[in-house]
Design a protein around this motif. Structure first.
Motif, PDB file in Angstrom:
ATOM      1  N   TRP A 153      19.788 -27.539  -5.044  1.00 33.25           N
ATOM      2  CA  TRP A 153      21.411 -27.562  -4.689  1.00 33.25           C
ATOM      3  C   TRP A 153      21.811 -26.158  -4.711  1.00 33.25           C
ATOM      4  CZ3 TRP A 153      22.809 -31.631  -2.054  1.00 33.25           C
ATOM      5  CH2 TRP A 153      22.546 -32.741  -2.519  1.00 33.25           C
ATOM      6  N   THR A 155      25.215 -25.648  -5.143  1.00 33.64           N
ATOM      7  CA  THR A 155      26.549 -25.981  -5.707  1.00 33.64           C
ATOM      8  C   THR A 155      26.257 -27.066  -7.102  1.00 33.64           C
ATOM      9  OG1 THR A 155      27.201 -27.392  -4.071  1.00 33.64           O
ATOM     10  CG2 THR A 155      27.600 -25.239  -4.098  1.00 33.64           C
ATOM     11  N   GLU A 156      27.345 -26.994  -7.887  1.00 30.67           N
ATOM     12  CA  GLU A 156      27.092 -28.049  -8.966  1.00 30.67           C
ATOM     13  C   GLU A 156      27.906 -29.201  -8.214  1.00 30.67           C
ATOM     14  OE1 GLU A 156      26.400 -28.272 -12.195  1.00 30.67           O
ATOM     15  OE2 GLU A 156      26.439 -26.240 -13.114  1.00 30.67           O
ATOM     16  N   LYS A 157      28.754 -29.215  -7.492  1.00 30.79           N
ATOM     17  CA  LYS A 157      29.473 -30.268  -6.490  1.00 30.79           C
ATOM     18  C   LYS A 157      29.025 -30.222  -5.186  1.00 30.79           C
ATOM     19  CE  LYS A 157      32.831 -31.754 -10.097  1.00 30.79           C
ATOM     20  NZ  LYS A 157      33.965 -31.034 -10.824  1.00 30.79           N
ATOM     21  N   ARG A 158      28.909 -31.323  -4.632  1.00 34.84           N
ATOM     22  CA  ARG A 158      28.687 -31.238  -3.162  1.00 34.84           C
ATOM     23  C   ARG A 158      29.232 -32.808  -2.497  1.00 34.84           C
ATOM     24  NH1 ARG A 158      24.579 -30.286  -7.185  1.00 34.84           N
ATOM     25  NH2 ARG A 158      23.985 -32.637  -7.620  1.00 34.84           N
ATOM     26  N   ASP A 163      25.063 -35.750  -1.189  1.00 39.70           N
ATOM     27  CA  ASP A 163      24.778 -36.033  -2.677  1.00 39.70           C
ATOM     28  C   ASP A 163      23.907 -37.362  -2.844  1.00 39.70           C
ATOM     29  OD1 ASP A 163      24.901 -34.801  -5.145  1.00 39.70           O
ATOM     30  OD2 ASP A 163      25.818 -36.840  -5.734  1.00 39.70           O
ATOM     31  N   GLY A 174      17.583 -30.068  -8.226  1.00 39.28           N
ATOM     32  CA  GLY A 174      18.708 -29.639  -9.314  1.00 39.28           C
ATOM     33  C   GLY A 174      19.284 -28.503  -8.698  1.00 39.28           C
ATOM     34  N   ILE A 175      19.975 -27.803  -9.501  1.00 40.37           N
ATOM     35  CA  ILE A 175      20.597 -26.505  -9.168  1.00 40.37           C
ATOM     36  C   ILE A 175      19.591 -25.269  -9.713  1.00 40.37           C
ATOM     37  CG2 ILE A 175      23.148 -27.102  -9.051  1.00 40.37           C
ATOM     38  CD1 ILE A 175      23.377 -25.975 -11.727  1.00 40.37           C
ATOM     39  N   SER A 177      19.652 -22.844 -11.396  1.00 40.01           N
ATOM     40  CA  SER A 177      19.344 -22.146 -12.821  1.00 40.01           C
ATOM     41  C   SER A 177      18.748 -23.201 -13.599  1.00 40.01           C
ATOM     42  CB  SER A 177      20.794 -22.018 -13.204  1.00 40.01           C
ATOM     43  OG  SER A 177      21.895 -23.007 -12.999  1.00 40.01           O
ATOM     44  N   ASP A 178      19.049 -24.707 -13.261  1.00 39.09           N
ATOM     45  CA  ASP A 178      18.230 -25.550 -14.231  1.00 39.09           C
ATOM     46  C   ASP A 178      16.763 -25.714 -13.657  1.00 39.09           C
ATOM     47  OD1 ASP A 178      20.620 -26.477 -15.073  1.00 39.09           O
ATOM     48  OD2 ASP A 178      20.701 -28.294 -13.854  1.00 39.09           O
ATOM     49  N   TYR A 247      22.594 -26.973   0.297  1.00 40.37           N
ATOM     50  CA  TYR A 247      21.337 -26.884  -0.232  1.00 40.37           C
ATOM     51  C   TYR A 247      20.535 -26.246   0.575  1.00 40.37           C
ATOM     52  CZ  TYR A 247      20.511 -30.633   3.355  1.00 40.37           C
ATOM     53  OH  TYR A 247      20.383 -31.297   4.406  1.00 40.37           O
TER      54      TYR A 247
END
Ligand SMILES: C[S@@+](CC[C@H](N)C(=O)[O-])C[C@H]1O[C@@H](n2cnc3c(N)ncnc32)[C@H](O)[C@@H]1O
Length: 257
Positions: A153, A155-158, A163, A174-175, A177-178, A247
């Motif tokens: 992803w 973005t945090e939200k989609r 989603d 996941g995003i 950074s995770d 994504y």
């Protein structure tokens, strides 16, 4: 020809293999991106041992062979894909440097600290990014590299529709950074992370499929499994065009600590 004694799963599996086996790649990517990811790997010599896990028919394996000098083992669960890879390797006279073998990424037969580089384009999701990063770590020499591409992803939200689709298809998505944190926790220094350009999906993945779908549907006219397979692939492509800002595929490159 359909063997009536085969289980439906086996037939599905055969169909999926056939659908993808005529294509140069079975996931988003391109020769340019393979070469770019390779540019971050700085320890390779003639003696290097490289594994390409979930290599498919070996689109990226051949590019790697042409841009490195070590030995590459391509591994895939599907024997038909490995047969295609081995035929291409022979045609290109690379058989002394590249082997295609059938095997599973959750049961690899490498020795501890045998490998200089672990490569996996669009395939680690089969074992899960976090698990793959952890389990494959032991096969690398200290200072060896891992390079994998993974749907992620941006973005945090989609939007709910996309989603839902990906949570169902790949709950671990996941995003960025995770994923980098998971790589660090598994014992790698993050060396590079980059987003694959859209043409890896459009030009190198969905366009060849669109072409092949017509022939596949003609060959399997009236076969519901085949029709459903094409329907699913078309739906996934439509969603990509609609939501591609949310994504994409990302290359994660790390060095064993
Ligand atoms: C999306 S395709 C990517 C193929 C290729 N790397 C590419 O980018 O064109 C995922 C590949 O993983 C392979 N695969 C699935 N489960 C596997 C497993 N347990 N072990 C090894 N390969 C597996 C599939 O056969 C398929 O070839």
């Amino acid at each position: 020809m359909v063997d009536e004694n085969r289980s439906i799963h086996e037939f599905d599996f055969k169909l999926i293999c056939e659908y993808f086996s005529g294509m140069e790649r079975q996931g988003p990517g391109s020769p340019e991106v393979t070469i770019k990811a390779l540019s971050f790997i700085d320890n390779l010599t003639n003696e290097s041992k490289i594994a390409d896990i979930g290599c498919g028919t070996g689109g990226q394996t051949v590019v790697m062979a042409e841009h490195t000098s070590g030995h590459i083992t391509g591994i895939d669960l599907f024997a038909d894909f490995i047969d295609i890879l081995n035929a291409n390797i022979k045609r290109l006279n690379l058989q002394n440097r590249v082997d295609g073998v059938v095997g599973s990424m959750d049961n690899l037969s490498f020795q501890n600290e045998e490998l200089d580089l672990i490569w996996s384009e669009g395939a680690i999701y089969n074992i899960g990014f976090e698990r793959g990063m952890k389990e494959w770590h032991k096969f690398l020499k200290k200072g060896g590299f891992i390079a994998v591409s993974e749907a992620s992803w941006f973005t945090e939200k989609r939007p709910a529709e996309i989603d839902r689709f990906w949570k169902d298809a790949y709950p671990e998505m996941g995003i960025i950074s995770d994923k980098v944190k998971q790589m660090e926790k598994a014992g790698y220094v993050p060396v590079a992370t980059f987003v694959l350009p859209e043409n890896c999906w459009t030009e190198h993945f969905y366009a060849p499929q669109a072409l092949a779908q017509e022939n596949f549907l003609k060959k399997y006219a009236g076969n519901k499994n085949a029709e459903d397979l094409v329907k699913n692939e078309r739906h996934e492509a439509e969603l990509y065009y609609k939501y591609k800002e949310f994504y994409g595929y990302v290359f994660y490159i790390g060095k064993k600590f």
